[in-house]
Design a protein around this motif. Structure first.
Motif, short mmCIF file in Angstrom:
data_model
loop_
_atom_site.label_atom_id
_atom_site.label_comp_id
_atom_site.label_asym_id
_atom_site.label_seq_id
_atom_site.Cartn_x
_atom_site.Cartn_y
_atom_site.Cartn_z
N ASP A 115 -36.51 47.36 -50.49
CA ASP A 115 -36.72 47.67 -49.07
C ASP A 115 -37.75 46.69 -48.52
OD1 ASP A 115 -37.44 48.68 -46.58
OD2 ASP A 115 -37.17 50.76 -47.22
N LYS A 164 -41.20 47.83 -47.51
CA LYS A 164 -42.13 48.45 -48.46
C LYS A 164 -42.74 47.40 -49.38
CE LYS A 164 -39.77 52.86 -48.17
NZ LYS A 164 -38.66 53.66 -48.69
N SER A 201 -29.87 58.95 -51.09
CA SER A 201 -31.20 58.38 -50.86
C SER A 201 -32.33 59.41 -50.85
CB SER A 201 -31.20 57.62 -49.53
OG SER A 201 -32.47 57.07 -49.29
N ASP A 258 -36.30 53.54 -54.30
CA ASP A 258 -37.73 53.86 -54.14
C ASP A 258 -38.55 53.71 -55.42
OD1 ASP A 258 -37.36 54.37 -51.50
OD2 ASP A 258 -37.33 56.56 -51.67
MG MG Z 1 -35.43 54.41 -49.11
#
Ligand code: MG
Ligand code: GRG
Ligand code: 1GP
Length: 232
Positions: free
Chosen positions: A15, A18, A165, A212
């Motif tokens: 991502d 992030k 997700s 993540d």
């Molecule tokens: Mg995500």
């Protein structure tokens, strides 16, 4: 037809909004053993952030794919193997099914040879992607299987993506999508956090996607998920 993802077990989704974990570098990210890196996120992604990740990962061997969440973040880079373009089959309205795509084709000059289709079935109502697209996540295993079949047979989608997700999904629903497909490749993503969860979902799909975990726990944890996927 032979597609690169026919041979994949594991995809790492970076991502661009992030940070990497601790002292992890993009070299470490590219050396986790993952089969491909997908670059994208739902919220607060910009072309500039995309470019930063693509440039940082460009010099390593792993194939890089951009997964744009809207036409404005698509970047033109020779370092990209291709573009995986989502269509949300259970979106609440047409914008995320054909509207964004129509706009993209209207304003941009696409490289069709590197543009590929991903049929999303969004399953976690709490996820940003579900909220943005107002997805109807209240789906039975039969509903999921039917969406998968429609995506493959009626819309010629190359990849079907069961997207949880942020949460670990229902294996029965993922398996139903898997059973429904003959040609499309089934991606599963959501809540994979170690060897066991990777191994379990890899048994019910063709490719698992880890997101993540990379940002929250780092490359060592991701490496465990690669092992779990490869052992399945
Ligand atoms: Mg995500
Ligand atoms: C036509 C073009 C170029 C784009 C439109 C593509 C579509 C339909 C996008 C809608 C679905 C979407 C936003 C996909 C992006 C990939 C994705 C689901 C990333 C994961 O996002 P989350 O993990 O839910 O979000 P955050 O981590 O950003 O909160
Ligand atoms: O972030 P997680 O929960 O691993 O999900 C991965 C991916 O499917 C997100 O688009």
């Amino acid at each position: 037809m032979n597609n690169p993802w026919d041979d994949w077990d594991h995809v790492l989704k970076v991502d661009p909004d992030k940070e990497l974990y601790g002292n992890d570098t993009f070299e470490d990210v590219c050396r986790t053993g993952t089969d491909a890196i997908e670059i994208g996120g739902t919220l607060d992604v910009t072309a500039e952030k995309m470019t930063r990740v693509v440039d940082a990962a460009a010099e390593y061997d792993v194939p890089l794919y951009q997964e744009p969440s809207n036409p404005g973040v698509v970047i033109d880079s020779p370092a990209l193997e291709g573009y995986l373009i989502p269509t949300v089959f259970n979106a609440g309205g047409p914008f995320w099914i054909t509207g964004a795509h129509k706009e993209w084709v209207r304003i941009d000059d696409l490289d069709w040879s590197r543009t590929h289709t991903e049929a999303y079935i969004v399953m976690n109502p709490e996820a940003s992607v579900a909220q943005l697209t107002e997805a109807d996540c209240d789906l039975s295993a039969d509903d999921v299987a039917a969406y998968a079949k429609v995506a493959e047979r009626m819309f010629g989608q190359e990849i079907v993506y069961v997207e949880y997700s942020g949460m670990f999904g229902d294996t029965e629903k993922v398996a139903a999508a898997h059973d429904a497909l003959d040609e499309a490749t089934l991606f599963y993503g959501g809540g994979i956090h170690g060897y066991e969860s990777a191994n379990e979902m890899a048994a019910h799909s063709d490719v698992i996607v880890v997101g993540d975990l990379l940002h929250d726990e780092g490359v060592d944890a991701v490496r465990e998920t690669v092992k779990g996927a490869k052992d399945a």
